[in-house]
Design a protein around this motif. Structure first.
Motif, mmCIF file in Angstrom:
data_model
loop_
_atom_site.group_PDB
_atom_site.id
_atom_site.type_symbol
_atom_site.label_atom_id
_atom_site.label_comp_id
_atom_site.label_asym_id
_atom_site.label_seq_id
_atom_site.Cartn_x
_atom_site.Cartn_y
_atom_site.Cartn_z
ATOM 1 N N GLU A 2 0.831 -1.191 0.000
ATOM 2 C CA GLU A 2 0.000 0.000 0.000
ATOM 3 C C GLU A 2 0.872 1.249 0.000
ATOM 4 O OE1 GLU A 2 -4.002 -0.135 2.211
ATOM 5 O OE2 GLU A 2 -2.768 -1.554 3.322
ATOM 6 N N ARG A 3 0.400 2.272 -0.678
ATOM 7 C CA ARG A 3 1.130 3.530 -0.731
ATOM 8 C C ARG A 3 1.190 4.149 0.672
ATOM 9 N NH1 ARG A 3 1.424 6.485 -5.088
ATOM 10 N NH2 ARG A 3 -0.472 5.556 -5.926
ATOM 11 N N PRO A 4 2.402 4.434 1.183
ATOM 12 C CA PRO A 4 2.486 5.084 2.493
ATOM 13 C C PRO A 4 1.949 6.509 2.408
ATOM 14 C CG PRO A 4 4.599 4.118 1.821
ATOM 15 C CD PRO A 4 3.720 4.124 0.622
ATOM 16 N N VAL A 5 1.174 6.912 3.417
ATOM 17 C CA VAL A 5 0.547 8.232 3.397
ATOM 18 C C VAL A 5 0.728 8.916 4.752
ATOM 19 C CG1 VAL A 5 -1.559 9.519 2.945
ATOM 20 C CG2 VAL A 5 -1.199 7.332 1.818
ATOM 21 N N PRO A 6 1.738 9.778 4.894
ATOM 22 C CA PRO A 6 1.851 10.550 6.138
ATOM 23 C C PRO A 6 0.818 11.678 6.165
ATOM 24 C CG PRO A 6 3.966 10.402 4.962
ATOM 25 C CD PRO A 6 2.891 9.997 4.008
ATOM 26 N N LEU A 257 2.261 17.393 -0.127
ATOM 27 C CA LEU A 257 3.326 17.074 0.821
ATOM 28 C C LEU A 257 2.885 17.428 2.240
ATOM 29 C CD1 LEU A 257 6.461 18.291 -1.157
ATOM 30 C CD2 LEU A 257 5.843 15.937 -0.601
ATOM 31 N N PRO A 258 3.320 16.660 3.240
ATOM 32 C CA PRO A 258 2.893 16.922 4.623
ATOM 33 C C PRO A 258 3.459 18.224 5.160
ATOM 34 C CG PRO A 258 4.585 15.218 4.568
ATOM 35 C CD PRO A 258 4.208 15.485 3.144
ATOM 36 N N ASP A 259 2.746 18.801 6.143
ATOM 37 C CA ASP A 259 3.251 20.018 6.769
ATOM 38 C C ASP A 259 4.380 19.678 7.738
ATOM 39 O OD1 ASP A 259 2.087 19.115 9.200
ATOM 40 O OD2 ASP A 259 0.219 20.135 8.744
ATOM 41 N N ASP A 260 5.040 20.700 8.261
ATOM 42 C CA ASP A 260 6.251 20.496 9.054
ATOM 43 C C ASP A 260 6.025 19.665 10.310
ATOM 44 O OD1 ASP A 260 7.825 21.821 7.272
ATOM 45 O OD2 ASP A 260 7.978 23.686 8.418
ATOM 46 N N LEU A 270 10.681 11.236 12.954
ATOM 47 C CA LEU A 270 11.156 12.446 12.280
ATOM 48 C C LEU A 270 9.997 13.105 11.551
ATOM 49 C CD1 LEU A 270 14.412 10.957 10.728
ATOM 50 C CD2 LEU A 270 14.311 12.588 12.609
ATOM 51 N N THR A 271 9.847 14.395 11.732
ATOM 52 C CA THR A 271 8.782 15.123 11.069
ATOM 53 C C THR A 271 9.244 15.637 9.710
ATOM 54 O OG1 THR A 271 9.389 17.266 12.004
ATOM 55 C CG2 THR A 271 7.897 15.868 13.309
ATOM 56 N N ALA A 272 8.281 16.080 8.921
ATOM 57 C CA ALA A 272 8.628 16.692 7.637
ATOM 58 C C ALA A 272 9.473 17.941 7.858
ATOM 59 C CB ALA A 272 7.354 17.048 6.868
ATOM 60 N N GLY A 273 9.223 18.656 8.953
ATOM 61 C CA GLY A 273 10.029 19.835 9.270
ATOM 62 C C GLY A 273 11.474 19.474 9.584
ATOM 63 N N ASP A 274 11.684 18.349 10.280
ATOM 64 C CA ASP A 274 13.051 17.887 10.559
ATOM 65 C C ASP A 274 13.812 17.637 9.261
ATOM 66 O OD1 ASP A 274 12.577 17.904 13.324
ATOM 67 O OD2 ASP A 274 11.840 15.835 13.297
ATOM 68 N N LEU A 275 13.165 16.963 8.324
ATOM 69 C CA LEU A 275 13.819 16.635 7.060
ATOM 70 C C LEU A 275 14.045 17.884 6.219
ATOM 71 C CD1 LEU A 275 11.948 13.329 6.094
ATOM 72 C CD2 LEU A 275 14.161 13.581 7.220
ATOM 73 N N ALA A 310 11.949 11.554 -0.523
ATOM 74 C CA ALA A 310 12.418 11.907 -1.864
ATOM 75 C C ALA A 310 11.623 13.078 -2.435
ATOM 76 C CB ALA A 310 12.317 10.692 -2.790
ATOM 77 N N ARG A 311 10.320 13.086 -2.211
ATOM 78 C CA ARG A 311 9.500 14.188 -2.708
ATOM 79 C C ARG A 311 9.823 15.496 -1.983
ATOM 80 N NH1 ARG A 311 3.539 12.820 -2.219
ATOM 81 N NH2 ARG A 311 3.331 14.760 -3.414
ATOM 82 N N LEU A 312 10.109 15.412 -0.687
ATOM 83 C CA LEU A 312 10.527 16.607 0.045
ATOM 84 C C LEU A 312 11.845 17.136 -0.493
ATOM 85 C CD1 LEU A 312 9.660 15.553 3.710
ATOM 86 C CD2 LEU A 312 8.558 17.363 2.395
ATOM 87 N N LEU A 313 12.765 16.212 -0.789
ATOM 88 C CA LEU A 313 14.063 16.607 -1.332
ATOM 89 C C LEU A 313 13.896 17.266 -2.697
ATOM 90 C CD1 LEU A 313 17.134 16.582 -0.967
ATOM 91 C CD2 LEU A 313 17.163 14.279 -1.932
ATOM 92 N N GLN A 314 13.056 16.693 -3.527
ATOM 93 C CA GLN A 314 12.802 17.280 -4.837
ATOM 94 C C GLN A 314 12.172 18.662 -4.704
ATOM 95 O OE1 GLN A 314 9.745 15.325 -7.105
ATOM 96 N NE2 GLN A 314 10.309 16.308 -9.034
ATOM 97 N N ASP A 315 11.229 18.795 -3.784
ATOM 98 C CA ASP A 315 10.537 20.073 -3.606
ATOM 99 C C ASP A 315 11.486 21.159 -3.082
ATOM 100 O OD1 ASP A 315 7.941 21.605 -3.413
ATOM 101 O OD2 ASP A 315 8.553 21.679 -1.313
#
Length: 373
Positions: A2-6, A257-260, A270-275, A310-315
């Protein structure tokens, strides 16, 4: 898989994926109770809602991220081979409606709320924010190929933009391409990938393509002439419904993309803000990000977080394409030390060859600094 969904609250107890609930129904003979909300997209979500109703469990809501406009646009992809799945899906929708199960489309901004477990869910439909009490939130955002084994085997992967996932790069008969340099390979790549690990198509497509892959392997061993025309046609027929399903049920929960504040890596919390902060500080490739943050080093080995990272890195880097995955490393699944100790038939020389590129080069004698006088 299944597609992971944060999304906010996805790590709360009481938030489960559709496949996990289906496994408990089938293998564990357990059925959930309380106020149940299903959210996401895809045929599996509708199938599970019907299965729950058959078990005497009436969901409080089936919230779909797809819209009627998606189905209308998808109609141009409909082929005769897709009529049976379409009729089956319409039957699921009809039974849910007759049972009085509330359903909405165009669901956005899903969030789970609670202290010790999920207590309520909130979402947006038609521009209006809604909140419902909830004891079990079941989410599903479609199926993607499980790439951990091809990745660890050193096979080349390609990014599938519309489905926001990677899949192995293969020839039509499933032959993969190695990412190892020639000096580290004994010959051309002979690994083949088939089934949903190559391209999502379901059981019939997996069996049809498995025959094609088997015939190609026999031909490579000088037995047979390769995949037959009938076998190739069977694959095309089995996959003919896929363009319609992909268009009718596009990724929804994972679209934004998820918020911070949203946790991305469950294992390391680890949160999206951490990354984002680490990416902005200079860690601008996937392996460097993993080494600095431990994202992808937990028991899931990146299955739950790698795509989002990876999507956060691309963004953040404004890259034209999605960056490659974390470098695959064994073990693909956590295993007891005793199982490793009892392994047999492993050639240690192969292990040494495949890990040389990770080791620092020894400094030569003429580059060693002389001691200060």
């Amino acid at each position: 898989m299944e597609r992971p969904v944060p999304f906010p609250g996805w790590t709360l107890p009481g938030v489960m994926t559709a496949c996990a609930v289906q496994t408990l129904l089938k293998a564990g003979h357990l059925k959930p109770s309380g106020r149940i909300v299903l959210a996401g997209t895809g045929p599996l979500l509708l199938l599970l809602a019907n299965q729950l109703h058959q078990f005497g469990v009436k969901p409080a809501l089936v919230g779909r991220t797809d819209r009627l406009s998606d189905s209308v646009r998808a109609a141009r992809h409909l082929r005769p081979g897709g009529l049976v799945p379409l009729v089956k899906g319409l039957g699921w929708l009809g039974r849910l409606k007759l049972a009085g199960v509330k359903s909405v489309t165009g669901l956005e901004n899903l969030a789970a709320h609670g202290t010790q477990s999920v207590e309520r869910v909130s979402f947006t439909v038609g521009g209006k924010r809604q909140t419902l009490p909830c004891d079990l939130l079941i989410v599903h955002d479609g199926i993607v190929p499980a790439i951990d084994i091809p990745n660890a085997a050193g096979l080349r992967l390609q990014w599938d933009g519309p489905n926001a996932s990677w899949r192995p790069a293969t020839t039509p008969d499933g032959l993969g391409a190695s990412t190892l340099p020639p000096e580290m390979s004994a010959g051309p790549c002979v690994l083949r990938v088939t089934g949903d690990a190559r391209k999502i198509g379901g059981a019939d497509a997996a069996m049809a393509h498995g025959r094609v892959a088997a015939q190609a392997i026999l031909a490579a061993l000088d037995h047979g002439a390769g995949p037959s025309a009938d076998a190739l046609r069977a694959v095309g027929k089995a996959l003919s419904v896929r363009p319609f399903l992909d268009a009718a049920f596009p990724p929804g929960l994972a679209q934004e993309l998820p918020d911070d504040d949203t946790i991305v890596c469950r294992c390391e919390e680890l949160t999206a803000g951490d990354l984002r902060a680490k990416i902005r500080s200079g860690f601008r490739n996937m392996d460097a990000l993993r080494g600095e943050t431990r994202c992808g080093m937990g028991p899931c080995q990146g299955r739950s977080c790698m795509v989002t990272a990876a999507r956060l890195l691309q963004d953040e880097t404004r890259a034209a394409g999605c960056p490659p995955t974390f470098r695959g490393r064994p073990p693909i699944r956590p295993i007891p030390l005793g199982a490793v100790a009892k392994l047999s038939g492993l050639d240690p020389r192969a292990t040494i060859r495949l890990t040389l590129e990770d080791k620092p080069e020894n400094a030569s004698e003429d580059t060693v600094d002389a001691p200060a006088e």
